[in-house]
Design a protein around this motif. Structure first.
Motif, PDB file in Angstrom:
ATOM      1  N   LYS A  16       0.763  -0.909   0.107  1.00 19.68           N
ATOM      2  CA  LYS A  16       0.456  -0.036  -0.232  1.00 19.68           C
ATOM      3  C   LYS A  16       0.830   1.627   0.268  1.00 19.68           C
ATOM      4  CE  LYS A  16      -2.658   1.329   3.688  1.00 19.68           C
ATOM      5  NZ  LYS A  16      -3.797   1.088   4.397  1.00 19.68           N
ATOM      6  N   ARG A  17       1.817   1.154   0.798  1.00 19.87           N
ATOM      7  CA  ARG A  17       2.549   2.073   0.728  1.00 19.87           C
ATOM      8  C   ARG A  17       3.793   2.750  -0.539  1.00 19.87           C
ATOM      9  NH1 ARG A  17       7.100   2.405   4.590  1.00 19.87           N
ATOM     10  NH2 ARG A  17       5.706   1.672   6.044  1.00 19.87           N
ATOM     11  N   PHE A  18       3.604   2.072  -1.595  1.00 16.48           N
ATOM     12  CA  PHE A  18       4.056   1.804  -2.979  1.00 16.48           C
ATOM     13  C   PHE A  18       3.117   2.581  -3.856  1.00 16.48           C
ATOM     14  CE2 PHE A  18       6.469  -1.652  -1.141  1.00 16.48           C
ATOM     15  CZ  PHE A  18       7.452  -0.903  -1.537  1.00 16.48           C
ATOM     16  N   VAL A  19       1.895   2.238  -3.647  1.00 11.08           N
ATOM     17  CA  VAL A  19       0.614   2.959  -4.515  1.00 11.08           C
ATOM     18  C   VAL A  19       0.394   4.120  -4.886  1.00 11.08           C
ATOM     19  CG1 VAL A  19      -1.796   2.946  -4.861  1.00 11.08           C
ATOM     20  CG2 VAL A  19      -0.849   0.508  -3.977  1.00 11.08           C
ATOM     21  N   PRO A  20       0.491   4.585  -6.096  1.00 16.29           N
ATOM     22  CA  PRO A  20       0.278   6.788  -5.781  1.00 16.29           C
ATOM     23  C   PRO A  20      -1.054   6.828  -5.182  1.00 16.29           C
ATOM     24  CG  PRO A  20       0.587   5.298  -8.310  1.00 16.29           C
ATOM     25  CD  PRO A  20       0.849   4.369  -6.971  1.00 16.29           C
ATOM     26  N   ASP A  21      -0.912   7.993  -4.203  1.00 13.92           N
ATOM     27  CA  ASP A  21      -1.279   8.940  -4.039  1.00 13.92           C
ATOM     28  C   ASP A  21      -2.656   9.374  -4.725  1.00 13.92           C
ATOM     29  OD1 ASP A  21      -0.243   9.370  -1.636  1.00 13.92           O
ATOM     30  OD2 ASP A  21       0.698  11.262  -2.418  1.00 13.92           O
ATOM     31  N   VAL A 134      16.956  -7.817  -4.524  1.00  9.96           N
ATOM     32  CA  VAL A 134      17.839  -7.375  -3.799  1.00  9.96           C
ATOM     33  C   VAL A 134      18.919  -8.532  -3.674  1.00  9.96           C
ATOM     34  CG1 VAL A 134      16.691  -7.717  -1.447  1.00  9.96           C
ATOM     35  CG2 VAL A 134      18.628  -5.883  -2.249  1.00  9.96           C
ATOM     36  N   GLU A 135      20.252  -8.394  -3.905  1.00  5.98           N
ATOM     37  CA  GLU A 135      21.158  -9.527  -2.897  1.00  5.98           C
ATOM     38  C   GLU A 135      21.724  -9.360  -2.030  1.00  5.98           C
ATOM     39  OE1 GLU A 135      21.891 -11.855  -5.287  1.00  5.98           O
ATOM     40  OE2 GLU A 135      21.060 -11.024  -7.217  1.00  5.98           O
ATOM     41  N   GLY A 136      22.890 -10.695  -1.831  1.00  8.30           N
ATOM     42  CA  GLY A 136      22.773 -10.267   0.048  1.00  8.30           C
ATOM     43  C   GLY A 136      23.123 -11.133   0.492  1.00  8.30           C
ATOM     44  N   THR A 137      23.472 -12.016   1.442  1.00  7.44           N
ATOM     45  CA  THR A 137      24.038 -12.904   1.946  1.00  7.44           C
ATOM     46  C   THR A 137      22.774 -13.565   3.370  1.00  7.44           C
ATOM     47  OG1 THR A 137      25.582 -11.442   3.814  1.00  7.44           O
ATOM     48  CG2 THR A 137      26.367 -12.933   1.813  1.00  7.44           C
ATOM     49  N   GLU A 169      14.139   1.744   7.298  1.00  6.59           N
ATOM     50  CA  GLU A 169      15.303   1.612   5.415  1.00  6.59           C
ATOM     51  C   GLU A 169      14.795   0.681   4.783  1.00  6.59           C
ATOM     52  OE1 GLU A 169      19.941   2.202   6.271  1.00  6.59           O
ATOM     53  OE2 GLU A 169      18.624   1.170   7.600  1.00  6.59           O
ATOM     54  N   LYS A 170      14.608  -0.141   5.433  1.00  2.68           N
ATOM     55  CA  LYS A 170      14.120  -1.888   3.643  1.00  2.68           C
ATOM     56  C   LYS A 170      13.241  -1.931   3.124  1.00  2.68           C
ATOM     57  CE  LYS A 170      11.176  -5.796   4.259  1.00  2.68           C
ATOM     58  NZ  LYS A 170      10.181  -5.790   4.016  1.00  2.68           N
ATOM     59  N   HIS A 171      11.971  -0.526   3.249  1.00  7.90           N
ATOM     60  CA  HIS A 171      11.414  -0.098   2.211  1.00  7.90           C
ATOM     61  C   HIS A 171      11.974   0.478   1.015  1.00  7.90           C
ATOM     62  CE1 HIS A 171       8.387  -2.374   4.750  1.00  7.90           C
ATOM     63  NE2 HIS A 171       8.714  -1.315   6.068  1.00  7.90           N
ATOM     64  N   LYS A 172      13.033   1.389   1.320  1.00  2.00           N
ATOM     65  CA  LYS A 172      13.780   2.421   0.324  1.00  2.00           C
ATOM     66  C   LYS A 172      15.085   1.302  -0.668  1.00  2.00           C
ATOM     67  CE  LYS A 172      12.950   6.276   2.588  1.00  2.00           C
ATOM     68  NZ  LYS A 172      13.449   6.223   4.127  1.00  2.00           N
ATOM     69  N   ILE A 173      14.658   0.084  -0.336  1.00  2.00           N
ATOM     70  CA  ILE A 173      15.655  -0.811  -1.349  1.00  2.00           C
ATOM     71  C   ILE A 173      15.055  -2.606  -1.551  1.00  2.00           C
ATOM     72  CG2 ILE A 173      17.799   0.225  -0.402  1.00  2.00           C
ATOM     73  CD1 ILE A 173      18.451  -2.203   1.961  1.00  2.00           C
ATOM     74  N   TYR A 177       9.744  -3.137  -3.262  1.00  2.00           N
ATOM     75  CA  TYR A 177      10.068  -1.570  -3.377  1.00  2.00           C
ATOM     76  C   TYR A 177      10.545  -1.579  -4.653  1.00  2.00           C
ATOM     77  CZ  TYR A 177      11.847   2.741  -3.986  1.00  2.00           C
ATOM     78  OH  TYR A 177      12.239   4.518  -4.201  1.00  2.00           O
ATOM     79  N   LYS A 178      11.737  -2.502  -5.158  1.00  6.23           N
ATOM     80  CA  LYS A 178      11.977  -2.316  -6.564  1.00  6.23           C
ATOM     81  C   LYS A 178      10.567  -2.618  -7.360  1.00  6.23           C
ATOM     82  CE  LYS A 178      16.641  -3.093  -6.922  1.00  6.23           C
ATOM     83  NZ  LYS A 178      18.024  -4.156  -6.670  1.00  6.23           N
ATOM     84  N   ALA A 179      10.413  -3.486  -7.850  1.00  2.44           N
ATOM     85  CA  ALA A 179       9.021  -4.095  -8.556  1.00  2.44           C
ATOM     86  C   ALA A 179       7.683  -3.186  -8.081  1.00  2.44           C
ATOM     87  CB  ALA A 179       9.037  -6.010  -7.821  1.00  2.44           C
TER      88      ALA A 179
END
Length: 194
Positions: A16-21, A134-137, A169-173, A177-179
């Motif tokens: 929901k936080r990614f849906v445009p206003d 998102v890549e990581g370990t 912070e997670k929600h920006k990367i 978020y990306k998709a």
């Protein structure tokens, strides 16, 4: 009105936080829909499209759906598309403990979160899908209580914290978020003009 095809309240709030206003959204829970889609696709994209089309045709609403999961290289991509269904009747803490046990003797800990986000309009029969990662370990233990799912065992590249320790912070990367950012950038004209 846009249907976010999930009953998971954590996922609903995150998407929901990614849906445009200006766009009103509802969840499957809001509509009282309890029917499950059999997510038997071989990829996140297949499962995401299957979910969007199923609920779009059922409700005659525009739908966004996603399929996402954790892909671990040392386990040949496991749990992958089975991330949510792995140990289905157990909570994520127990699932994470089992995965960490499976990884005990593994030196290579490369992993990624993948998200396929799909928009479906049953009236125009329009399907648009974006997949991001998102890549990581993998961490060596469960760390943090933020987020949901496997967040507390995934450390994104460039960070020393797990998604479970990150909070906002997670929600920006994140993969989601990306998709969804990519999906909504493609959809602006379609959604706003109708």
């Amino acid at each position: 009105m846009l249907l976010i095809a999930t009953r998971n309240k954590h996922k609903f709030e995150e998407i929901k936080r990614f849906v445009p206003d200006g766009i009103q959204v509802v969840s499957l829970a809001d509509l009282g829909i309890n029917l499950e889609v059999e997510e038997d696709g071989e990829s996140f994209v297949q499962n995401s499209i299957k979910k969007a089309v199923f609920y779009g045709n059922m409700t005659k609403m525009k739908v966004i759906a996603d399929d996402s999961g954790l892909v671990i290289d040392a386990l040949n991509g496991f749990p992958g598309v089975h991330s949510a269904r792995f140990m289905k009747d157990y909570d994520y803490k127990e699932k994470m403990m089992v995965i960490l046990k499976m990884m005990e003797k593994k030196e290579e800990r490369f992993a990624r979160f993948v998200c396929a986000a799909t928009y479906y309009d049953p009236v125009g029969n329009i399907i648009i899908c974006c997949e991001e990662k998102v890549e990581g370990t993998l961490a060596y233990e469960i760390r943090g209580s933020e987020g949901f799912g496997y967040d507390p065992i995934f450390i994104p590249n460039g960070y020393d914290k797990t998604f479970g320790e990150m909070g906002e912070e997670k929600h920006k990367i994140s993969h989601r978020y990306k998709a969804f950012t990519k999906l909504f950038s493609l959809l602006r004209a379609i959604i706003f003009d109708k």
